[in-house]
Structures are given as C-alpha cells and as structure tokens.
Design an enzyme around this catalytic site. Structure first.
Site, PDB file in Angstrom:
ATOM      1  N   LYS A   1     -59.565  43.127  64.492  1.00 55.79           N
ATOM      2  CA  LYS A   1     -58.817  42.164  63.672  1.00 55.79           C
ATOM      3  C   LYS A   1     -58.949  42.366  62.165  1.00 55.79           C
ATOM      4  O   LYS A   1     -58.738  41.452  61.372  1.00 55.79           O
ATOM      5  CB  LYS A   1     -59.193  40.695  64.016  1.00 55.79           C
ATOM      6  CG  LYS A   1     -59.227  40.350  65.479  1.00 55.79           C
ATOM      7  CD  LYS A   1     -58.118  40.933  66.295  1.00 55.79           C
ATOM      8  CE  LYS A   1     -56.753  40.367  65.967  1.00 55.79           C
ATOM      9  NZ  LYS A   1     -55.692  41.152  66.678  1.00 55.79           N
TER      10      LYS A   1
ATOM     11  N   HIS B   1     -63.141  51.256  67.527  1.00 58.64           N
ATOM     12  CA  HIS B   1     -63.867  50.051  67.092  1.00 58.64           C
ATOM     13  C   HIS B   1     -65.373  50.234  67.285  1.00 58.64           C
ATOM     14  O   HIS B   1     -66.129  49.269  67.169  1.00 58.64           O
ATOM     15  CB  HIS B   1     -63.439  48.845  67.931  1.00 58.64           C
ATOM     16  CG  HIS B   1     -62.105  48.260  67.577  1.00 58.64           C
ATOM     17  ND1 HIS B   1     -61.650  48.152  66.291  1.00 58.64           N
ATOM     18  CD2 HIS B   1     -61.136  47.693  68.364  1.00 58.64           C
ATOM     19  CE1 HIS B   1     -60.453  47.557  66.292  1.00 58.64           C
ATOM     20  NE2 HIS B   1     -60.128  47.281  67.533  1.00 58.64           N
TER      21      HIS B   1
ATOM     22  N   SER C   1     -58.361  35.326  63.072  1.00 58.14           N
ATOM     23  CA  SER C   1     -57.442  36.226  63.770  1.00 58.14           C
ATOM     24  C   SER C   1     -57.936  36.460  65.208  1.00 58.14           C
ATOM     25  O   SER C   1     -57.154  36.468  66.160  1.00 58.14           O
ATOM     26  CB  SER C   1     -57.352  37.538  62.981  1.00 58.14           C
ATOM     27  OG  SER C   1     -56.406  38.391  63.533  1.00 58.14           O
TER      28      SER C   1
ATOM     29  N   PHE D   1     -45.412  43.914  56.608  1.00 55.81           N
ATOM     30  CA  PHE D   1     -45.601  43.011  57.748  1.00 55.81           C
ATOM     31  C   PHE D   1     -44.261  42.789  58.473  1.00 55.81           C
ATOM     32  O   PHE D   1     -44.180  42.876  59.699  1.00 55.81           O
ATOM     33  CB  PHE D   1     -46.187  41.683  57.252  1.00 55.81           C
ATOM     34  CG  PHE D   1     -46.551  40.738  58.354  1.00 55.81           C
ATOM     35  CD1 PHE D   1     -47.742  40.872  59.051  1.00 55.81           C
ATOM     36  CD2 PHE D   1     -45.687  39.705  58.720  1.00 55.81           C
ATOM     37  CE1 PHE D   1     -48.073  40.000  60.086  1.00 55.81           C
ATOM     38  CE2 PHE D   1     -46.007  38.837  59.746  1.00 55.81           C
ATOM     39  CZ  PHE D   1     -47.206  38.982  60.425  1.00 55.81           C
TER      40      PHE D   1
ATOM     41  N   GLY E   1     -50.650  37.660  58.957  1.00 53.29           N
ATOM     42  CA  GLY E   1     -50.815  38.768  58.019  1.00 53.29           C
ATOM     43  C   GLY E   1     -51.078  38.338  56.590  1.00 53.29           C
ATOM     44  O   GLY E   1     -50.499  38.893  55.657  1.00 53.29           O
TER      45      GLY E   1
HETATM   46  P1  A3P Z   1     -53.632  37.851  61.567  1.00 45.62           P
HETATM   47  O1  A3P Z   1     -53.990  37.476  62.966  1.00 45.62           O
HETATM   48  O2  A3P Z   1     -54.525  37.192  60.546  1.00 45.62           O
HETATM   49  O3  A3P Z   1     -52.192  37.670  61.256  1.00 45.62           O
HETATM   50  P2  A3P Z   1     -56.060  44.523  64.052  1.00 45.62           P
HETATM   51  O4  A3P Z   1     -54.896  45.427  64.077  1.00 45.62           O
HETATM   52  O5  A3P Z   1     -57.304  45.153  63.495  1.00 45.62           O
HETATM   53  O6  A3P Z   1     -56.270  43.866  65.371  1.00 45.62           O
HETATM   54  O7  A3P Z   1     -55.729  43.354  63.018  1.00 45.62           O
HETATM   55  C1  A3P Z   1     -54.699  42.425  63.299  1.00 45.62           C
HETATM   56  C2  A3P Z   1     -54.433  41.617  62.048  1.00 45.62           C
HETATM   57  O8  A3P Z   1     -53.752  42.428  61.081  1.00 45.62           O
HETATM   58  C3  A3P Z   1     -53.525  40.427  62.331  1.00 45.62           C
HETATM   59  O9  A3P Z   1     -53.924  39.411  61.402  1.00 45.62           O
HETATM   60  C4  A3P Z   1     -52.161  41.011  61.979  1.00 45.62           C
HETATM   61  O10 A3P Z   1     -51.168  40.058  61.717  1.00 45.62           O
HETATM   62  C5  A3P Z   1     -52.533  41.795  60.722  1.00 45.62           C
HETATM   63  N1  A3P Z   1     -51.536  42.801  60.337  1.00 45.62           N
HETATM   64  C6  A3P Z   1     -50.977  43.756  61.109  1.00 45.62           C
HETATM   65  N2  A3P Z   1     -50.053  44.434  60.403  1.00 45.62           N
HETATM   66  C7  A3P Z   1     -50.033  43.904  59.156  1.00 45.62           C
HETATM   67  C8  A3P Z   1     -49.271  44.166  57.965  1.00 45.62           C
HETATM   68  N3  A3P Z   1     -48.348  45.103  57.915  1.00 45.62           N
HETATM   69  N4  A3P Z   1     -49.538  43.402  56.871  1.00 45.62           N
HETATM   70  C9  A3P Z   1     -50.472  42.446  56.905  1.00 45.62           C
HETATM   71  N5  A3P Z   1     -51.211  42.134  57.991  1.00 45.62           N
HETATM   72  C10 A3P Z   1     -50.992  42.859  59.105  1.00 45.62           C
END
Ligand code: A3P
Length: 286
Positions: free
Chosen positions: A44, A100, A130, A221, A251
C-alpha cells in the site's frame, strides 16, 4: 473465503499466493542478475503506481504496453508462487521485478550483485488506511473487525509482510549504496516530474522532456483508474474482489485525517517515535 497465514522467518504470509518452498528457494537459490531492477515496497505504499511509471519509462513514454498487458505481467511479482513463478522465469533481461519482501527474506545473491533497488515508502498512517480498505477487498488479508484492531495488528507487525517499521528500517540499511534509490509516495505526489527524472537518472535512462510528459500523463491516478491493465481489475476474483471495491481508491496524501481519532493519532505517533528514533533518515511525513 477464509484467509490463512503462515509464518516464515518471523513474518506473516498469506497461504493463497505464497509458500515456504518458494520463499526458501528465493532466499537461497534465486540468482539475482547484475542488470536486474527490483521495485521493493511495503504493501500500500504506491507499488502499482511505480510499476506504471517504470513500465512507461522502459517504453519511452509509449502507453501501448500499459494498455495491452496487465501490470503483473509487465513487472512480475518475485515473491508469489504458482502462476507468478512462470512469469518471473519468462521475463527477459534486463528484468524488472516487484517484491514486498523484507530485506532479511530477500534473495541473498542481491548483496553481491550490482542489481538496482527502487524502494518506495509512504507515510505509515496513510499505508494503514489504505490497508484497511484493501483488507475488505483482498483475500490475501484477514478482514479486521474494526480499524482499531487493524491498527494494533499493524503496529505489532501481525499483518502480511510484517512490521512496517522493520521493513523500512531493514531496507534503509542500503540507503547509501549507489544501487539503491529511496522514493516516497509523497515525493511522487508533490513533484512527480522531478521524481520521475530522478528515477530515470538512477536507471541510466534519461528521457526527452516530451517522453517525461507522457510518463506523467499515463501514470496519473485518473489514467490508471480508467486502464483495466493498470487498475488491478485483471487480478483473478479469488485474490481480490474488484467488482464491489476499487483498488484505485483515493490516491491522496493525508487520508488518515479522515480515519484517525485524536487518541489513535497520538498512540501511533508515540509508537512511531519510539521505533524510528534510531534511524537517520528524515521523511516528509516526520
Ligand atoms: P489509497 O488506498 O490510499 O488510494 P500499492 O500499489 O502499493 O498497493 O498502493 C496502493 C495505493 O496507491 C492506493 O492508495 C492507490 O490508490 C494508490 N495509487 C495507485 N496508483 C496511484 C496514482 N497513479 N496516483 C496516486 N496514488 C495511486
């Protein structure tokens, strides 16, 4: 569906995608190549975003690959078993792989190689929020009965991939090595262009300004949310329920303020300061 965890070297893993055999093989036998690039993160922290950025950098900003191939096939996950093993085996050099794993579980051959590591970190409060939403859509995590319960498990490291504190402190042992780059989710949000250029320099793959513009545009995003190859809707249903939940959730920086009580904030801050006091890295969220 019940989610089962097993313990490996003091870390919790979900049995659905991970196995002792694969983890042991990776640590002791997997051969890291000098031209490999590893994207490492605690869950996350913006991994999916960074997968998109790296995919676009590799293709000089051309979005075709990102529109045609799911992200987990473009940059496969090193750690997962089953179908994931095949994806890792088939990827061509220079390989880009995501992981991870905490540093003490990572392939040992990394430490005598020139492979590059990009570590993406995010404020633990936003990671926790998240993770809370993710736990309700993913079968890789046990569903917490409350936010408080997940907070306690998170702070004690009783979640997949263990303690956030140990993960980041472990990987920060490499922070002064020239094959290691620390990027934060917050850097990307606040200066995406500058951070993308920093990543290009680290990869020794400088892009023209127009190509950087394309990387920025297609890794936003909104673009990723619309792209089924990038928004994780291609992940099989037995792993994640993307019909009723959105992986691309908000995001943003600071969503923790919408979830934490003052008491929870103070509690988490006190544990953060205790656990992070010995680390000589200043993060934007400190
Ligand atoms: P949120 O749940 O806070 O929205 P991971 O890929 O490590 O699992 O992280 C997921 C988090 O990254 C989620 O956060 C997701 O929305 C966010 N995320 C993915 N793509 C993104 C982007 N282009 N810009 C900003 N946040 C992004």
């Amino acid at each position: 569906m019940d989610t089962h965890y097993f313990q490996h070297k003091g870390i919790c893993f979900a049995s659905l995608l991970y196995s002792q055999e694969r983890l042991q093989y990776l640590e002791n036998e997997f051969h890291v190549r000098d031209d490999d690039v590893y994207l490492v993160s605690y869950p996350k922290s913006g991994t999916t975003w960074m997968i998109e950025i790296l995919s676009l950098i590799c293709r000089n900003g051309d979005v075709t690959w990102c529109r045609e191939v799911p992200n987990f096939m473009r940059i496969p996950w090193l750690d997962v078993g089953g179908i994931g093993v095949k994806l890792v085996d088939e990827v061509h050099s220079p390989r880009f792989l995501a992981s991870h794993l905490p540093i003490h579980c990572f392939p040992k051959s990394l430490f005598s190689s020139k492979a590059k590591i990009i570590y993406i970190a995010r404020s633990p409060k936003d990671v926790l929020v998240s993770l809370y939403h993710y736990a309700h859509m993913s079968y890789l995590m046990k569903k917490p009965s409350s936010f408080d319960e997940l907070m306690e498990d998170f702070l004690q490291g009783r979640v997949p991939f263990g303690s956030w504190f140990d993960h980041i402190k472990g990987w920060m042992q490499m922070k002064d090595k020239k094959n290691f780059l620390l990027v934060t989710y917050e850097d990307l949000k606040q200066d995406q262009r500058g951070t993308i250029k920093k990543i290009c320099t680290f990869l020794e793959n400088e892009l023209e300004e127009q190509a950087v513009d394309l990387v920025l545009e297609h890794s936003s995003f909104n673009s990723m949310k619309k792209n089924n190859m990038s928004n994780n809707t291609m992940v099989p249903d037995y792993i994640m329920d993307t019909k009723n939940n959105q992986f691309m959730r908000k995001g943003i920086i600071g969503d923790w303020k919408n979830h934490f009580t003052q008491e929870q904030k103070e509690y988490m801050d006190s544990i953060y300061h205790e656990k992070m006091k010995a680390i000589d890295v200043k993060f934007s969220w400190d």
